[in-house]
Design a protein around this motif. Structure first.
Motif, PDB file in Angstrom:
ATOM      1  N   GLU A 156      39.744  37.808  13.729  1.00 55.27           N
ATOM      2  CA  GLU A 156      38.408  37.213  13.777  1.00 55.27           C
ATOM      3  C   GLU A 156      37.527  37.763  12.668  1.00 55.27           C
ATOM      4  O   GLU A 156      36.641  37.078  12.157  1.00 55.27           O
ATOM      5  CB  GLU A 156      37.776  37.491  15.142  1.00 55.27           C
ATOM      6  CG  GLU A 156      36.418  36.849  15.337  1.00 55.27           C
ATOM      7  CD  GLU A 156      35.821  37.178  16.696  1.00 55.27           C
ATOM      8  OE1 GLU A 156      34.781  36.581  17.039  1.00 55.27           O
ATOM      9  OE2 GLU A 156      36.388  38.024  17.425  1.00 55.27           O
ATOM     10  N   LEU A 157      37.795  38.999  12.244  1.00 49.96           N
ATOM     11  CA  LEU A 157      36.989  39.648  11.219  1.00 49.96           C
ATOM     12  C   LEU A 157      37.536  39.429   9.817  1.00 49.96           C
ATOM     13  O   LEU A 157      36.782  39.136   8.888  1.00 49.96           O
ATOM     14  CB  LEU A 157      36.898  41.149  11.510  1.00 49.96           C
ATOM     15  CG  LEU A 157      36.023  41.988  10.580  1.00 49.96           C
ATOM     16  CD1 LEU A 157      34.555  41.608  10.743  1.00 49.96           C
ATOM     17  CD2 LEU A 157      36.225  43.476  10.861  1.00 49.96           C
ATOM     18  N   TYR A 189      30.309  44.076   5.752  1.00 48.05           N
ATOM     19  CA  TYR A 189      30.196  42.735   6.337  1.00 48.05           C
ATOM     20  C   TYR A 189      29.747  41.701   5.307  1.00 48.05           C
ATOM     21  O   TYR A 189      30.088  40.515   5.433  1.00 48.05           O
ATOM     22  CB  TYR A 189      29.251  42.769   7.540  1.00 48.05           C
ATOM     23  CG  TYR A 189      29.820  43.570   8.681  1.00 48.05           C
ATOM     24  CD1 TYR A 189      30.707  43.013   9.579  1.00 48.05           C
ATOM     25  CD2 TYR A 189      29.488  44.913   8.847  1.00 48.05           C
ATOM     26  CE1 TYR A 189      31.250  43.761  10.614  1.00 48.05           C
ATOM     27  CE2 TYR A 189      30.018  45.669   9.869  1.00 48.05           C
ATOM     28  CZ  TYR A 189      30.908  45.081  10.755  1.00 48.05           C
ATOM     29  OH  TYR A 189      31.457  45.825  11.768  1.00 48.05           O
ATOM     30  N   GLN A 196      30.639  38.182   7.137  1.00 46.54           N
ATOM     31  CA  GLN A 196      30.566  38.245   8.594  1.00 46.54           C
ATOM     32  C   GLN A 196      29.320  38.996   9.033  1.00 46.54           C
ATOM     33  O   GLN A 196      28.697  39.728   8.240  1.00 46.54           O
ATOM     34  CB  GLN A 196      31.794  38.968   9.153  1.00 46.54           C
ATOM     35  CG  GLN A 196      33.110  38.258   8.891  1.00 46.54           C
ATOM     36  CD  GLN A 196      33.444  37.242   9.953  1.00 46.54           C
ATOM     37  OE1 GLN A 196      32.594  36.464  10.396  1.00 46.54           O
ATOM     38  NE2 GLN A 196      34.678  37.230  10.396  1.00 46.54           N
ATOM     39  N   LYS A 208      39.391  34.117  11.466  1.00 45.26           N
ATOM     40  CA  LYS A 208      38.401  33.769  10.444  1.00 45.26           C
ATOM     41  C   LYS A 208      38.976  32.714   9.492  1.00 45.26           C
ATOM     42  O   LYS A 208      40.089  32.851   8.987  1.00 45.26           O
ATOM     43  CB  LYS A 208      38.001  35.025   9.672  1.00 45.26           C
ATOM     44  CG  LYS A 208      37.025  34.769   8.528  1.00 45.26           C
ATOM     45  CD  LYS A 208      36.858  36.006   7.669  1.00 45.26           C
ATOM     46  CE  LYS A 208      35.996  35.721   6.456  1.00 45.26           C
ATOM     47  NZ  LYS A 208      35.946  36.867   5.520  1.00 45.26           N
TER      48      LYS A 208
END
Length: 774
Positions: free
Chosen positions: A91-92, A149, A154, A360
């Motif tokens: 997801e990251l 990030y 993100q 992602k």
């Protein structure tokens, strides 16, 4: 000309803008902040190295302050820890982490963490809630989100109580196998190899063992079965580069009792060996213990409100990974359509649960987790039988915050009593107190096995083999105040007899490192902090001495090897960065090991194409030393006509690889091989990050089979020496520094002391920055 000036001005403006933007994500160091969430204020002191001391009359407030600090200095690191154990990295970072996420998600650690939170005592939950609120408040107080990030495009996700337990589970994944790899490989080898070959090549131990209780294991005799019997006539022999057989995630620790110190208190040494990254896995912090005149100091794991190893002024404690067996693989007996499995109560359906993995820049991935009453199905054995995994990490006692109780404990005996209740990956817990008492036990719950010893994968379908809860405090192995006033551990076997049966074996380290520590301790009758640091920094190659002598004799007078002979003869006897001979001897042994055991690897890959020895190679020293001395013809790798030819091939391959670096042999030192590569995790994908985050490429002393454990990417994540109540004399080293932000005044501070072994202080220095949370 004007265009050039304009371009330079534009570049300067852009660089200044980038610098100004980057500074916004720096932690707040000074001033006063109203949190609106504290019943009592917390004052945060930082010294010039960034070492933290928190003062508050309320323990919940100091937990809030620590959460604030962790978020400000280390939030991206915390995020990686929780996501790695929850199976949420994709997801990251995207699809590159999907394979890892799928393996980990089978264990459903997020659900287990949420369950364990519900089981916590109310006081621990309150403290954890304050820590969580501190994390989220600290994140919001940054001028902008952590810089990582922005590179990932993100936004950071808020912290939760379950996330804190997920950081504990991340250590299970680091220190234990999520698939029972050792048992899986060992069961396959014992099943497929002729018995005498298995016994010879995979012994339980030998002369390098240095347990706290027990003797060394006997060495097996040379087997009669020829190694060629494992191979077909035209089988090409498979070779796999042999990394160090002691490249383990482990640690050293030892403690000496008051009878051996001038002041009568115990002294503890602990250096925990882990992967080295920017930032360090640990964050140095301390706080006053409300209701007492004592202060706790040590290392915290960002993500939790606990000192993991350190001193509370009355006791000092440290950990090493046990290498024992904390999980069992269960071959399932399935019905004809493989939807049910046999249990002591009859046939049961395999439970199927869907886990959605967010990715992602890609569609979500659905993962079906197959579950049994014993644990998830994690794969198949060498005969294609599905395996369920019964693992301590899945149970409530495996993940909790009971290590918090170390703050209030004042004696070694109390600390040993706490051992079974500490919900962390199983560790050798060594403790010493202010009065000089010392002790050892296992921190972590030990399962009660019935009907089997856990060394082999066996069926549980008939109900004759099972776990029946966990050992009580009275049943847990422990040693208190031994007659020689010394205790030690270094990932090798610590006990024998019934205690060894209880703990089992999941790939103990060879023991050479542990033995060298023991012998150093037995060589002295009095100790202070510096003498224990000297043991931590001991890089003498005692384990390799016989290999150096063997290679010297082998090369004496051999044509074409005069330079190599001189380098090996004058190797210096230690893992020194300037030694060429050490590098030759060390790598010759590993290459010899590779060539000798390749026929077994080839044989096993007929059944399992991806088979590798893994932790099974940790005891290879015993058979390969016998082979180099006795040279049994029937155990010679068929690719070689004689043992002399094999030994020369091993040496030539080592020298060829060294010369591939472009430097003449005389310059191919151990330091050239053992050069630090301590990088930010994102640098693997974005190499430009190294420019401003990587630590210097220092040539490092030390290696794996000695107290000064060191490789380019693994080593002592910290070195600590402390006598409780005498923290001002304590010593502490930590790779990298306190802050993960390259513009922080603490970034990299203290790293040079870790490299050079300078005795820098454990206790925080004069307060340089003060921040009040109100």
């Amino acid at each position: 000309m004007y265009l050039l000036i304009a371009t330079m001005v534009l570049i300067t403006v852009l660089l200044l803008a980038a610098w100004a933007w980057w500074r916004q994500s720096l932690p707040v160091l000074e001033g006063s902040i109203v949190s609106g969430q504290l019943s009592e204020p917390a004052l945060i002191h930082r010294d010039q190295q960034g070492v933290v001391m928190i003062q508050s009359s309320d323990r919940n407030s100091s937990a809030f302050a620590l959460g604030f600090l962790h978020a400000q200095e280390r939030f991206f690191q915390m995020d990686l820890l929780r996501r790695s154990s929850a199976g949420e990295l994709s997801e990251l970072v995207g699809p590159a982490a999907l394979k890892k996420d799928k393996k980990v998600r089978r264990h459903q650690f997020r659900k287990r963490a949420e369950r364990n939170i519900e089981a916590m005592p109310e006081t621990q939950r309150q403290l954890l809630d304050h820590y969580v609120r501190g994390v989220n408040f600290g994140l919001l107080q940054l001028g902008s989100k952590p810089w990582e990030y922005f590179l990932l495009g993100q936004d950071p996700r808020p912290w939760s109580a379950a996330d804190s337990l997920l950081t504990t589970f991340s250590m299970y994944l680091t220190l234990q196998s999520e698939e029972g790899k050792f048992e899986r490989r060992d069961t396959a080898l014992a099943d497929l190899l002729p018995q005498d070959l298995y016994t010879f090549y995979f012994p339980a131990g030998g002369i390098w063992d240095a347990p706290l209780i027990g003797e060394e294991e006997p060495i097996s005799t040379v087997p009669e079965t020829p190694i060629s019997s494992l191979l077909g006539k035209n089988d090409p022999i498979a070779y796999q580069t042999m990394e160090s057989d002691d490249k383990v995630y482990g640690s050293n620790n030892w403690v000496v009792g008051g009878a051996l110190t001038e002041h009568g208190g115990a002294i503890l040494a602990n250096d925990m060996h882990l992967g080295l990254n920017v930032p360090n896995i640990w964050f140095r912090a301390g706080w006053n213990i409300p209701g007492t005149n004592r202060t706790i100091r040590g290392v915290t794991l960002p993500g939790g409100p606990i000192v993991v190893a350190g001193s509370n002024g009355a006791i000092a404690w440290g950990f090493t990974n046990t290498g024992a067996d904390w999980g069992d693989l269960i071959p399932l007996e399935l019905n004809s359509d493989t939807t049910q499995y046999l249990t002591p109560d009859g046939w049961r359906d395999i439970t199927l649960e869907e886990e959605i993995i967010k990715v992602k820049s890609a569609p979500d991935e659905a993962l079906i987790v197959k579950k049994t009453i014993w644990g998830p199905v994690i794969g198949k054995n060498h005969r294609g039988t599905p395996l369920a995994y019964r693992w301590v990490a899945h149970d409530i006692p495996a993940g909790n915050m009971n290590l918090l109780q170390m703050e209030s404990i004042t004696t070694t005996r109390e600390a040993l009593n706490l051992g079974p209740a500490i919900g962390i990956p199983h560790q050798n817990l060594l403790v010493g107190d202010q009065k000089g008492n010392i002790g050892w036990t296992i921190a972590g719950p030990i399962p009660k096995r019935f009907g089997f010893d856990g060394s082999r994968s066996v069926s549980w379908a008939e109900g004759k083999t099972y776990w029946d809860g966990y050992l009580t405090t009275e049943e847990q192995p422990r040693i208190y105040n031994p007659a020689n006033h010394r205790l030690w551990s270094a990932n090798a076997r610590t006990v024998d007899g019934n205690w060894l049966k209880i703990m089992g074996d999941h790939g103990y380290a060879l023991g050479a490192r542990q033995q060298q520590i023991r012998d150093n301790l037995l060589a002295r009758q009095q100790f202070d902090e510096q003498s224990l640091l000297d043991i931590q920094l001991d890089d003498r190659a005692i384990f390799l001495q016989r290999w150096q002598q063997h290679l010297t004799e082998f090369l004496r007078g051999r044509e074409g090897y005069s330079e190599t002979y001189q380098l090996v003869q004058n190797w210096g006897g230690r893992a020194s960065p300037d030694s060429v001979g050490y590098r030759i001897v060390r790598n010759y042994r590993l290459k010899f090991m590779e060539l000798c055991t390749a026929p077994i690897l080839t044989f096993m890959r007929k059944s399992q194409p991806n088979f590798s020895f893994g932790q099974l190679k940790r005891q290879f020293e015993y058979p390969i030393w016998t082979l180099t001395q006795e040279e049994p013809q029937h155990l010679l790798n068929p690719d070689f006509e004689s043992w002399t030819a094999l030994k020369l091939a091993a040496l030539d391959q080592v020298l060829e690889k060294m010369s591939a670096g472009g430097l003449p042999l005389i310059q191919q030192t151990w330091g050239e091989h053992n050069t630090a590569s301590i990088r930010h995790p994102l640098a693997r994908a974005i190499s430009a990050i190294d420019w401003f985050t990587a630590m210097p490429e220092d040539q490092l002393a030390g290696d794996t089979h000695m107290p000064r454990f060191q490789s380019p990417t693994h080593g002592a994540s910290e070195r600590m020496v402390v006598s409780p109540g005498r923290e001002e004399y304590g010593i502490f080293h930590m790779a990298t520094g306190q802050s993960s932000h390259p513009l922080s005044p603490f970034f990299g501070k203290g790293h040079s002391d870790w490299v050079e072994g300078n005795p820098s202080p454990l206790k925080e220095g004069e307060s340089r920055y003060q921040l009040k949370l109100q």
